[in-house]
Structures are given as C-alpha cells and as structure tokens.
Design a protein around this motif. Structure first.
Motif, PDB file in Angstrom:
ATOM      1  N   GLY A 159      13.683  54.461 -27.177  1.00  0.00           N
ATOM      2  CA  GLY A 159      12.953  53.236 -26.846  1.00  0.00           C
ATOM      3  C   GLY A 159      13.082  52.893 -25.375  1.00  0.00           C
ATOM      4  N   ALA A 162      11.186  55.477 -23.162  1.00  0.00           N
ATOM      5  CA  ALA A 162       9.728  55.293 -23.227  1.00  0.00           C
ATOM      6  C   ALA A 162       9.311  54.071 -22.419  1.00  0.00           C
ATOM      7  CB  ALA A 162       9.269  55.154 -24.672  1.00  0.00           C
ATOM      8  N   MET A 163      10.082  52.999 -22.554  1.00  0.00           N
ATOM      9  CA  MET A 163       9.751  51.781 -21.829  1.00  0.00           C
ATOM     10  C   MET A 163       9.808  52.020 -20.324  1.00  0.00           C
ATOM     11  SD  MET A 163      11.391  48.027 -22.228  1.00  0.00           S
ATOM     12  CE  MET A 163      12.659  47.987 -20.983  1.00  0.00           C
ATOM     13  N   TYR A 186      12.841  45.703 -15.470  1.00  0.00           N
ATOM     14  CA  TYR A 186      13.041  46.604 -16.614  1.00  0.00           C
ATOM     15  C   TYR A 186      14.519  46.724 -16.986  1.00  0.00           C
ATOM     16  CZ  TYR A 186       8.266  48.170 -17.395  1.00  0.00           C
ATOM     17  OH  TYR A 186       6.944  48.234 -17.754  1.00  0.00           O
ATOM     18  N   MET A 189      15.431  43.693 -18.949  1.00  0.00           N
ATOM     19  CA  MET A 189      14.955  43.695 -20.344  1.00  0.00           C
ATOM     20  C   MET A 189      15.818  44.606 -21.198  1.00  0.00           C
ATOM     21  SD  MET A 189      10.840  43.343 -20.763  1.00  0.00           S
ATOM     22  CE  MET A 189      10.351  44.742 -19.786  1.00  0.00           C
ATOM     23  N   ARG A 192      19.351  42.954 -21.538  1.00  0.00           N
ATOM     24  CA  ARG A 192      19.293  41.790 -22.427  1.00  0.00           C
ATOM     25  C   ARG A 192      19.100  42.215 -23.869  1.00  0.00           C
ATOM     26  NH1 ARG A 192      16.704  37.482 -19.102  1.00  0.00           N
ATOM     27  NH2 ARG A 192      14.707  38.472 -19.451  1.00  0.00           N
ATOM     28  N   GLY A 193      18.359  43.340 -24.052  1.00  0.00           N
ATOM     29  CA  GLY A 193      18.111  43.825 -25.411  1.00  0.00           C
ATOM     30  C   GLY A 193      19.363  44.400 -26.072  1.00  0.00           C
TER      31      GLY A 193
ATOM     32  N   GLN B 149      12.835  34.334 -22.668  1.00  0.00           N
ATOM     33  CA  GLN B 149      13.111  34.408 -21.241  1.00  0.00           C
ATOM     34  C   GLN B 149      12.352  35.596 -20.689  1.00  0.00           C
ATOM     35  OE1 GLN B 149      17.354  34.859 -21.266  1.00  0.00           O
ATOM     36  NE2 GLN B 149      17.718  32.698 -20.918  1.00  0.00           N
ATOM     37  N   VAL B 150      11.157  35.358 -20.198  1.00  0.00           N
ATOM     38  CA  VAL B 150      10.344  36.466 -19.713  1.00  0.00           C
ATOM     39  C   VAL B 150      10.230  36.362 -18.198  1.00  0.00           C
ATOM     40  CG1 VAL B 150       8.162  37.684 -19.943  1.00  0.00           C
ATOM     41  CG2 VAL B 150       9.015  36.320 -21.843  1.00  0.00           C
ATOM     42  N   GLY B 151      10.637  37.445 -17.504  1.00  0.00           N
ATOM     43  CA  GLY B 151      10.556  37.439 -16.051  1.00  0.00           C
ATOM     44  C   GLY B 151       9.111  37.462 -15.585  1.00  0.00           C
ATOM     45  N   ASP B 152       8.319  38.274 -16.239  1.00  0.00           N
ATOM     46  CA  ASP B 152       6.929  38.475 -15.833  1.00  0.00           C
ATOM     47  C   ASP B 152       6.187  38.931 -17.086  1.00  0.00           C
ATOM     48  OD1 ASP B 152       5.300  39.651 -12.989  1.00  0.00           O
ATOM     49  OD2 ASP B 152       4.599  40.161 -14.990  1.00  0.00           O
ATOM     50  N   ALA B 154       3.242  40.115 -17.759  1.00  0.00           N
ATOM     51  CA  ALA B 154       2.495  41.379 -17.739  1.00  0.00           C
ATOM     52  C   ALA B 154       3.451  42.567 -17.753  1.00  0.00           C
ATOM     53  CB  ALA B 154       1.586  41.435 -16.516  1.00  0.00           C
ATOM     54  N   VAL B 155       4.479  42.510 -16.925  1.00  0.00           N
ATOM     55  CA  VAL B 155       5.435  43.615 -16.868  1.00  0.00           C
ATOM     56  C   VAL B 155       6.177  43.750 -18.193  1.00  0.00           C
ATOM     57  CG1 VAL B 155       7.520  44.484 -15.725  1.00  0.00           C
ATOM     58  CG2 VAL B 155       5.701  43.472 -14.370  1.00  0.00           C
ATOM     59  N   ALA B 156       6.560  42.611 -18.769  1.00  0.00           N
ATOM     60  CA  ALA B 156       7.229  42.650 -20.070  1.00  0.00           C
ATOM     61  C   ALA B 156       6.305  43.271 -21.119  1.00  0.00           C
ATOM     62  CB  ALA B 156       7.645  41.247 -20.494  1.00  0.00           C
ATOM     63  N   TYR B 158       3.804  45.420 -20.678  1.00  0.00           N
ATOM     64  CA  TYR B 158       3.711  46.868 -20.456  1.00  0.00           C
ATOM     65  C   TYR B 158       4.969  47.565 -20.981  1.00  0.00           C
ATOM     66  CZ  TYR B 158      -0.190  46.098 -17.195  1.00  0.00           C
ATOM     67  OH  TYR B 158      -1.380  45.763 -16.612  1.00  0.00           O
ATOM     68  N   GLY B 159       6.125  46.978 -20.675  1.00  0.00           N
ATOM     69  CA  GLY B 159       7.386  47.576 -21.105  1.00  0.00           C
ATOM     70  C   GLY B 159       7.476  47.657 -22.620  1.00  0.00           C
ATOM     71  N   ALA B 162       4.945  50.269 -24.027  1.00  0.00           N
ATOM     72  CA  ALA B 162       5.377  51.651 -23.780  1.00  0.00           C
ATOM     73  C   ALA B 162       6.509  52.024 -24.724  1.00  0.00           C
ATOM     74  CB  ALA B 162       5.815  51.822 -22.328  1.00  0.00           C
ATOM     75  N   MET B 163       7.452  51.096 -24.904  1.00  0.00           N
ATOM     76  CA  MET B 163       8.580  51.378 -25.781  1.00  0.00           C
ATOM     77  C   MET B 163       8.102  51.614 -27.205  1.00  0.00           C
ATOM     78  SD  MET B 163      12.049  49.224 -26.288  1.00  0.00           S
ATOM     79  CE  MET B 163      11.713  48.176 -27.672  1.00  0.00           C
ATOM     80  N   ARG B 192      15.514  40.839 -29.028  1.00  0.00           N
ATOM     81  CA  ARG B 192      16.788  40.574 -28.362  1.00  0.00           C
ATOM     82  C   ARG B 192      16.626  40.582 -26.850  1.00  0.00           C
ATOM     83  NH1 ARG B 192      20.941  43.047 -31.981  1.00  0.00           N
ATOM     84  NH2 ARG B 192      20.396  45.083 -31.181  1.00  0.00           N
ATOM     85  N   GLY B 193      15.683  41.421 -26.370  1.00  0.00           N
ATOM     86  CA  GLY B 193      15.450  41.500 -24.927  1.00  0.00           C
ATOM     87  C   GLY B 193      14.789  40.249 -24.372  1.00  0.00           C
TER      88      GLY B 193
END
Lengths: 207, 207
Positions: A159, A162-163, A186, A189, A192-193, B149-152, B154-156, B158-159, B162-163, B192-193
């Motif tokens: 995971g 891939a991320m 990244y 994330m 934190r995960g 708690q999201v930093g960004d 769009a980036v979150a 995408y991450g 992808a994962m 959790r992330g």
C-alpha cells in the motif's frame, strides 16, 4: 530526432539505452522495432548488435539497471539513520524523490513486466522483493517496538509503495508543489497511518 | 484461441471488446494489429468495420466504458451513506473491490493513456477528474467537520487512489487474504492516516 554518434564504446550503449527508454515509453516494447531504435540513436541497425544481442536484452538491461540503482541509492540514503520512525520517513522521502526523477523507468518497469522472458522476469521480481523487504523490515521493527500499528506488514508495504509511486502519474515539476513538499505530505500520511499519535515526540508535527 | 461468432449484432461487438482487452493487455495497443484482433474474435478483418471504425475507437471505447461504469457504480455504492468517515470507508472498499475485478481495464487505462488521440485523452482525463472529485469532496467534508487532518485534499486523494489501485498489481484471488480483508486493511490505513484517533467513536477498531 536522429543524432550521429560513433558506433562503438560505452557512449553508444548509453545512447541506445536512452533511445530505448524513450521509444518503449512512447510506443510499448512490442511495437518498438530495432530499425526505429537504430534511427533514434543515429546508427545502422547492424551496429546495434555491437552493443545488444536482442531487443529483450535491452528491455532487461533498462529495468534491471533501474532496480539496481534503486536498491543501491536506498542503501546510501538509509545509512546511519536509526529508529523505525526516522527510517520510514527517510524511506518515503527517498522513494518519492527517486520516482519523480525516473518516471519513464518506473512506467516501463511496471507496464513491460509482461514482456520480460521468464528468467528475466524472475530476476526482476526478485529485486523488487528485496526492495519491498527493506520496507517490511522497517515496519516490522516499528511493530516490535510498539511504535507502529500494522495489520499486515506485506499488505502495508504494498500500500505504501503504491501510494508513493503514484506520485509519478501526476507530479509536474512546475506545479504548485515542490518535490520536497510532496515527499513531506506523503511521509506524513504514511506515518499517520501507522503511528498512534501518543507514540510520537511532543515536537512532532504529526502529533 | 479463435472462436466463431456471427459478424453482426451486439454479441460481436462484445466479443471484439473482450478480444481487444486481452490483446492490448498482452501486447500493447500499438503492437496489436486488426488482423490479430479479427483472428481472436473469429471474424474476417473486414467484418470488424461493421462494429468499430478504427483501432483508436476501440481503445477509447474500452477505457471510457471502464470510467463510466466506475462512476455509475460508485454512485450506487455511496447512495444513502452519511458522514465523511463512513463515506470514505465505503469509497475505499468500493475502489479496491472494483479494481481487483477489473485488473486488465485498470492496466490499459493507465498504460495506454499515451495512445489516446488528444480529444479522447481529454475526455478520459475529465472523467478521472470527476472520480477524483468524488473523493476530494469526502475529504473536504471531513476536514470542514474537523474529522480529518488533511494537508492537501488533492494530494491526499491522489495518494489514496494510488494506494488502493495498487492492489491490482499483487492481489491473487487464491492468496492468503480475501478481497474483503484487503479492502478492510486498506480502508483502515487510509482512515488512520486521516483521522485523529480521539475523533473516532469509542467502538472503532481504529481507535
């Protein structure tokens, strides 16, 4: 674009690699002909055989060189870094930075695994396993120290990889975020995960 | 394997799609010839033109159908689910399950974006943006409610995508984990992330 280069020596091999990377990335391995490759390098088709014996050799060489570099540079990056949290952060930052810079190798290493001969395929899969094991070892170390909550090391590693690798598909060098910012978002994330917040130092921005 | 089918009607179109999916997955779009395609379907090359006008049309049709289905099924899956945490969980479970079942479409939708004509490319990118926006909307809702708690966003997004999509590259139907277990492990990592543990219900296994 056809460049003219000498037909011998490591410079030509380097030009062949570069041309192969470009053509396979644009057209796919099976569609690329040796004629196209020679034209891109600026040599006669026959001259290619001074450097590579088959198209398959070139594909294998490209993917293997990518994996060898990845493993060697990770080693350098992690040297002297102690503790699973810091090692995981360093791993994430390294993986993102490396993959952003080698988007074409990453694309080919994924999309053209299908085109590797069985023995080449096995060798590349073995190198990938080595790289994955570097990450699962960090996760396991963190789990044993009670720092990470990992349900399944292997699944978590897949995971995370891939991320982090996914950044290749959307990152633009002149976009609104720098390579360093993306690596940090990244890493956060991922950390934190895995990390229960009360385990982090009070100074951690993740807390 | 050559099957014999009638050269008219929706059944043939379905057989062409299936054969195209298989051949592009195995050889790449550029390498696949209409002759190979016709042989795989079990019709004459000329008969293909009763159903598709060009190879490009087929590629676009395959990728677009995949995106249309993805968007429509997500809609159904999220209907009636309230609250960003529950919606994010449902999104993750849906994405993993859907992508495991459609590995070849996922592979082609990634590796052959390069082969789409510019207008087709734009249309597919637009559909992807729609799908990503469904996820960023959930992230934004959670952020506004102080749950994530999201930093960004769009980036979150995408991450996360992808994962979750990465599961396609390693999941084996007869492996040690079921589709449901993988979906749950991945949802947990994503949640959790993003979610500070004190925001979760006391009953949550993530807490």
């Amino acid at each position: 674009m056809v460049r003219t280069v000498g037909s011998h020596g490591p410079k030509t091999m380097e030009a062949i690699r570069k041309a192969g990377l470009k053509l396979i990335h644009e057209h796919g391995y099976e569609a690329m002909t040796l004629r196209q490759l020679a034209a891109e390098v600026g040599v006669q088709v026959g001259s290619l055989y001074n450097h590579i014996s088959t198209k398959q050799d070139l594909l294998f060489d490209l993917i293997k060189a990518h994996m060898d570099d990845l493993l060697a540079e990770l080693e350098v990056r992690l040297a002297g870094i102690d503790g699973p949290v810091e090692r995981l952060k360093a791993f994430c930052a390294f993986h993102v930075a490396y993959h952003i810079l080698r988007k074409r190798e990453v694309f080919i290493g994924y999309s053209e695994l299908r085109s590797l001969d069985p023995n080449h395929y096995e060798e590349i899969v073995g190198l990938r396993r080595q790289y994955e094991r570097r990450l699962t070892a960090i996760l396991e170390e963190g789990r044993q120290q009670g720092l990470f909550q990992v349900g399944d090391n292997a699944v978590a590693a897949y995971g995370i990889l891939a991320m982090l690798t996914g950044v290749c598909t959307w990152f633009r060098p002149n976009g609104r975020l720098t390579r360093e910012q993306v690596a940090e978002i990244y890493s956060d994330m991922v950390l934190r995960g895995l990390v229960p917040p009360d385990q982090l130092p009070a100074s951690s921005p993740l807390r």
